[in-house]
Design a protein around this motif. Structure first.
Motif, PDB file in Angstrom:
ATOM      1  N   ARG A 225       0.826  -1.174  -0.027  1.00  0.00           N
ATOM      2  CA  ARG A 225       0.068  -0.061   0.088  1.00  0.00           C
ATOM      3  C   ARG A 225       0.853   1.162   0.094  1.00  0.00           C
ATOM      4  N   TYR A 226       2.028   1.271   0.544  1.00  0.00           N
ATOM      5  CA  TYR A 226       3.026   2.339   0.687  1.00  0.00           C
ATOM      6  C   TYR A 226       3.989   2.339  -0.298  1.00  0.00           C
ATOM      7  N   LEU A 227       4.657   0.960  -0.731  1.00  0.00           N
ATOM      8  CA  LEU A 227       5.849   0.784  -1.496  1.00  0.00           C
ATOM      9  C   LEU A 227       5.647   0.124  -2.636  1.00  0.00           C
ATOM     10  N   PRO A 228       6.127   0.583  -3.790  1.00  0.00           N
ATOM     11  CA  PRO A 228       6.144  -0.209  -5.152  1.00  0.00           C
ATOM     12  C   PRO A 228       6.912  -1.476  -4.850  1.00  0.00           C
ATOM     13  N   ALA A 229       6.185  -2.493  -5.704  1.00  0.00           N
ATOM     14  CA  ALA A 229       6.340  -3.717  -5.619  1.00  0.00           C
ATOM     15  C   ALA A 229       8.015  -4.096  -5.835  1.00  0.00           C
ATOM     16  N   PRO A 230       8.916  -3.400  -6.518  1.00  0.00           N
ATOM     17  CA  PRO A 230      10.169  -3.775  -6.352  1.00  0.00           C
ATOM     18  C   PRO A 230      10.880  -3.521  -5.026  1.00  0.00           C
ATOM     19  N   GLU A 231      10.573  -2.587  -4.457  1.00  0.00           N
ATOM     20  CA  GLU A 231      11.217  -2.291  -2.934  1.00  0.00           C
ATOM     21  C   GLU A 231      10.557  -3.223  -2.032  1.00  0.00           C
ATOM     22  N   VAL A 232       9.140  -3.913  -2.040  1.00  0.00           N
ATOM     23  CA  VAL A 232       8.985  -4.818  -1.200  1.00  0.00           C
ATOM     24  C   VAL A 232       9.667  -5.952  -1.561  1.00  0.00           C
ATOM     25  N   SER A 233       9.765  -6.442  -2.722  1.00  0.00           N
ATOM     26  CA  SER A 233      10.589  -7.672  -3.103  1.00  0.00           C
ATOM     27  C   SER A 233      11.768  -7.630  -2.543  1.00  0.00           C
ATOM     28  N   LEU A 234      12.595  -6.402  -2.602  1.00  0.00           N
ATOM     29  CA  LEU A 234      13.999  -6.167  -2.123  1.00  0.00           C
ATOM     30  C   LEU A 234      14.105  -6.484  -0.467  1.00  0.00           C
ATOM     31  N   LEU A 235      13.139  -5.688   0.116  1.00  0.00           N
ATOM     32  CA  LEU A 235      12.961  -6.132   1.570  1.00  0.00           C
ATOM     33  C   LEU A 235      12.722  -7.680   2.040  1.00  0.00           C
ATOM     34  N   MET A 236      11.955  -8.269   1.171  1.00  0.00           N
ATOM     35  CA  MET A 236      11.611  -9.824   1.488  1.00  0.00           C
ATOM     36  C   MET A 236      13.002 -10.776   1.407  1.00  0.00           C
ATOM     37  N   LEU A 237      13.911 -10.231   0.600  1.00  0.00           N
ATOM     38  CA  LEU A 237      15.381 -10.928   0.433  1.00  0.00           C
ATOM     39  C   LEU A 237      16.050 -10.936   1.922  1.00  0.00           C
ATOM     40  N   LEU A 238      15.495  -9.994   2.816  1.00  0.00           N
ATOM     41  CA  LEU A 238      16.104 -10.264   4.263  1.00  0.00           C
ATOM     42  C   LEU A 238      15.745 -11.522   4.948  1.00  0.00           C
ATOM     43  N   GLU A 239      14.925 -12.080   4.521  1.00  0.00           N
ATOM     44  CA  GLU A 239      14.317 -13.301   5.201  1.00  0.00           C
ATOM     45  C   GLU A 239      15.500 -14.352   4.801  1.00  0.00           C
ATOM     46  N   THR A 240      15.994 -14.488   3.682  1.00  0.00           N
ATOM     47  CA  THR A 240      17.172 -15.467   3.144  1.00  0.00           C
ATOM     48  C   THR A 240      18.432 -14.994   4.110  1.00  0.00           C
ATOM     49  N   VAL A 241      18.883 -14.039   4.379  1.00  0.00           N
ATOM     50  CA  VAL A 241      19.857 -13.455   5.332  1.00  0.00           C
ATOM     51  C   VAL A 241      19.719 -13.876   6.620  1.00  0.00           C
ATOM     52  N   PHE A 242      18.539 -13.506   7.042  1.00  0.00           N
ATOM     53  CA  PHE A 242      18.502 -13.686   8.490  1.00  0.00           C
ATOM     54  C   PHE A 242      17.998 -14.985   8.908  1.00  0.00           C
ATOM     55  N   GLY A 243      17.210 -15.706   8.409  1.00  0.00           N
ATOM     56  CA  GLY A 243      16.888 -17.017   8.283  1.00  0.00           C
ATOM     57  C   GLY A 243      18.244 -17.827   8.272  1.00  0.00           C
ATOM     58  N   THR A 244      18.998 -17.707   7.354  1.00  0.00           N
ATOM     59  CA  THR A 244      20.339 -18.395   7.399  1.00  0.00           C
ATOM     60  C   THR A 244      21.240 -18.135   8.575  1.00  0.00           C
ATOM     61  N   LEU A 245      21.131 -16.886   9.002  1.00  0.00           N
ATOM     62  CA  LEU A 245      21.895 -16.441  10.012  1.00  0.00           C
ATOM     63  C   LEU A 245      21.314 -17.346  11.499  1.00  0.00           C
ATOM     64  N   TRP A 246      20.105 -17.377  11.647  1.00  0.00           N
ATOM     65  CA  TRP A 246      19.601 -17.663  12.777  1.00  0.00           C
ATOM     66  C   TRP A 246      19.839 -19.238  12.695  1.00  0.00           C
ATOM     67  N   ALA A 247      19.728 -19.897  11.599  1.00  0.00           N
ATOM     68  CA  ALA A 247      19.890 -21.424  11.651  1.00  0.00           C
ATOM     69  C   ALA A 247      21.414 -21.660  12.025  1.00  0.00           C
ATOM     70  N   GLY A 248      22.371 -20.841  11.839  1.00  0.00           N
ATOM     71  CA  GLY A 248      23.694 -21.170  11.997  1.00  0.00           C
ATOM     72  C   GLY A 248      24.184 -20.847  13.435  1.00  0.00           C
ATOM     73  N   LEU A 249      23.418 -19.771  13.902  1.00  0.00           N
ATOM     74  CA  LEU A 249      23.323 -19.460  15.479  1.00  0.00           C
ATOM     75  C   LEU A 249      22.769 -20.301  16.393  1.00  0.00           C
ATOM     76  N   PHE A 250      21.332 -20.720  16.038  1.00  0.00           N
ATOM     77  CA  PHE A 250      20.713 -21.708  17.137  1.00  0.00           C
ATOM     78  C   PHE A 250      20.693 -23.093  16.991  1.00  0.00           C
ATOM     79  N   LEU A 251      20.972 -23.428  15.525  1.00  0.00           N
ATOM     80  CA  LEU A 251      20.828 -24.881  15.096  1.00  0.00           C
ATOM     81  C   LEU A 251      22.076 -25.395  14.907  1.00  0.00           C
ATOM     82  N   SER A 252      23.246 -24.230  14.769  1.00  0.00           N
ATOM     83  CA  SER A 252      24.440 -24.918  14.433  1.00  0.00           C
ATOM     84  C   SER A 252      24.588 -25.455  12.786  1.00  0.00           C
ATOM     85  N   GLU A 253      23.721 -24.972  12.114  1.00  0.00           N
ATOM     86  CA  GLU A 253      23.532 -25.797  10.619  1.00  0.00           C
ATOM     87  C   GLU A 253      24.103 -24.763   9.771  1.00  0.00           C
TER      88      GLU A 253
END
Length: 293
Positions: A225-253
């Motif tokens: 509602r507030y951002l164009p689709a490209p910016e929303v898609s770009l922010l969604m990429l944070l899940e890949t970065v942080f999800g991989t980080l959490w897996a390494g920190l908490f699951l030693s994966e």
């Protein structure tokens, strides 16, 4: 606060809330059917409660949104994407899964060309080629089973198709369709699940899923509602970065070198793609203002 700042805060917060989703699935420590059943219940109940609160108890707008074929199509695709996502997490690493999911937006762009008749510039096809190379690296060099890694690619494709359905709805409300998807998941897996088999840590993980999933999708759903689709898609990429980080920190994966390289290639290609797209849109907007003046 400007509309753009509000969109960044809403979408970014939603993605951060969603980023531990993969490790919560692992911490449930139960079979796929039971995981999907509780995931579906959490999505259906959580989003339904949010929608009723948003509409001040009036359910008519919710059922109106579900009466259209697009609402049902979105629900079915959302259910299928979650089923594939949980299957992928069970059969390969979180890094492989999220690396594949990062490509959903480019699949959406390609599907828009095929099904919506939109024209794709050369940069879309070049980005798709680079991403295909990254996906091939994950498929051949990732950890876990081969079927799990291919399921991750299938998950990204279904998510891409879901984004196309969202785009086809225009300004329509997509959250009722997502709630319907949760109901479909819970109904489809109820017979096979063992919902009361969770142990202490699994119950805590379930509580985390029940809170984070509806909240994340409610926040992310307001971003466009507030951002164009490209910016929303770009922010969604944070899940890949942080999800991989959490897996390494908490699951030693720790991901394989091939997966880390592939994720870097995929994220780099998408960042360049969306940055270029934002530049093109900004130039077009300036030109439009000049013509109007």
């Amino acid at each position: 606060m400007s509309g753009r700042a509000r969109g960044v805060i809403l979408t970014g917060t939603g993605v951060l809330v969603l980023s531990p989703d993969s490790i919560l699935i692992r911490l449930l420590d139960t079979d796929i059917a039971t995981t999907l059943f509780w995931r579906g219940v959490a999505l259906a109940v959580g989003l339904a409660c949010y929608l009723l609160w948003r509409e001040r108890g009036d359910a008519r707008p919710i059922f109106k949104a579900l009466r259209s074929p697009l609402g049902w199509g979105l629900g079915v695709l959302f259910a299928l994407s979650n089923i594939l996502f949980v299957f992928t997490i069970a059969h390969t690493t979180i890094a492989d899964t999220l690396g594949c999911l990062a490509t959903a937006s480019i699949f959406a762009a390609l599907f828009s060309v095929v099904f919506l008749g939109e024209r794709a510039p050369l940069r879309t096809w070049l980005t798709a080629a680079v991403i295909a190379a990254g996906l091939l690296m994950i498929a051949l060099g990732g950890a876990g089973s081969l079927i799990g890694r291919f399921a991750g690619i299938a998950t990204a494709m279904v998510f891409g198709a879901m984004f196309v359905v969202m785009r086809a709805t225009g300004q329509g409300d997509t959250l009722p369709g997502l709630a319907l998807g949760g109901l479909i998941i819970a109904t489809a897996t109820a017979f096979f699940a063992q919902p009361f088999s969770l142990a202490g840590p699994g119950i805590a993980a379930l509580a985390g899923i029940a809170i984070s999933l509806p909240l994340a999708f409610a926040l992310i759903g307001r971003g466009p509602r507030y951002l164009p689709a490209p910016e929303v898609s770009l922010l969604m990429l944070l899940e890949t970065v942080f999800g991989t980080l959490w897996a390494g920190l908490f699951l030693s994966e720790i991901p394989t070198q091939a997966t880390l390289t592939a994720i870097t290639i995929i994220l780099g290609a998408l960042v360049v793609f969306y940055w270029r797209q934002a530049v093109v849109h900004a130039r077009a907007a300036r030109h439009s203002r000049q013509v109007t003046i």
